[in-house]
Design an enzyme around this catalytic site. Structure first.
Site, PDB file in Angstrom:
ATOM      1  N   ASP A 126       0.858  -1.187   0.000  1.00  8.33           N
ATOM      2  CA  ASP A 126       0.000   0.000   0.000  1.00  8.33           C
ATOM      3  C   ASP A 126       0.892   1.235   0.000  1.00  8.33           C
ATOM      4  O   ASP A 126       1.602   1.495   0.971  1.00  8.33           O
ATOM      5  CB  ASP A 126      -0.915  -0.003   1.225  1.00  8.33           C
ATOM      6  N   ARG A 128      -0.175   4.426  -0.450  1.00  6.57           N
ATOM      7  CA  ARG A 128      -0.946   5.653  -0.267  1.00  6.57           C
ATOM      8  C   ARG A 128      -0.446   6.503   0.899  1.00  6.57           C
ATOM      9  O   ARG A 128       0.044   5.994   1.890  1.00  6.57           O
ATOM     10  CB  ARG A 128      -2.423   5.315  -0.056  1.00  6.57           C
TER      11      ARG A 128
END
EC number: 3.5.4.25
Length: 205
Positions: A126, A128
């Site tokens: 991930d 983000r």
């Protein structure tokens, strides 16, 4: 902070007329959007969601993920509550971009799960970031939140920026035969808080 507020307009939707607020990140060139509905009291917790862009799920109705279902359910929940917000962040493919997401899908077609596919391409599971939400939340005037998410990272991100998450509201929607493995991986490897019923064969819709 490199996030700059640009403009606002009305956005008619099947769930009501939202207000759309545009923001630009001068460092990355990415454009983010906040949707709001209703009038906010700074002292009251407001129902909302942080939603990362998913072209395939949000716009192309893909069944490989639950993103589009979550976005639509969040908008419906906000409409029913009479007020709320969505921060729509341009972080396609958990931050790896659209073309790399398609490459990851190709690996998933060959048997890799969503985490393995990202890692084989040289990315973290991930990628983000959420620091852009600070000026966005300041602009729309919200500091207390009832956050619609299954992802504990989003709760921690908001709390780390001084926002009060009064309640986490689960969004367990969109399960189908194409995304059961994906949902299981999000739960078991990415720590998303979902009941086992949401991603097992026994709980199939």
């Amino acid at each position: 902070m490199s996030i700059k507020y640009i403009a606002s307009s009305k956005l008619p939707t099947p769930w009501g007329v939202f207000e759309m607020h545009g923001f630009e990140d001068s460092e990355t060139g990415k454009e983010h959007v906040a949707l709001t509905l209703g009038v906010f009291d700074a002292e009251s917790p407001i129902l909302g969601r942080i939603h990362s862009e998913c072209l395939t799920g949000d716009a192309l109705f893909s069944l490989r993920c639950d993103c589009g279902f979550q976005l639509q359910t969040a908008m419906q929940n906000i409409a029913e509550a009479g007020q709320g917000f969505i921060l729509y962040l341009r972080q396609e493919g958990r931050g790896i971009g659209l073309l790399n997401k398609i490459r990851a899908y190709e690996l998933q077609d060959g048997g890799a799960n969503t985490v393995e596919a990202n890692e084989r391409l040289g990315f973290a599971a991930d990628m983000r970031k959420y620091d852009m939400i600070i000026p966005m939340m300041e602009q729309i005037g919200i500091s207390k939140v009832r956050l619609m998410t299954n992802n504990p990272r989003k709760v921690k991100a908001m709390q780390s920026f001084g926002l009060e998450v009064v309640e986490r509201v689960p969004l367990q929607v969109g399960k189908n035969r194409y995304n059961e493995g994906y949902l299981k991986t999000k739960s078991t490897e990415l720590g998303h808080m979902m009941s086992e019923h949401h991603f097992t064969e026994e709980g199939k819709d």
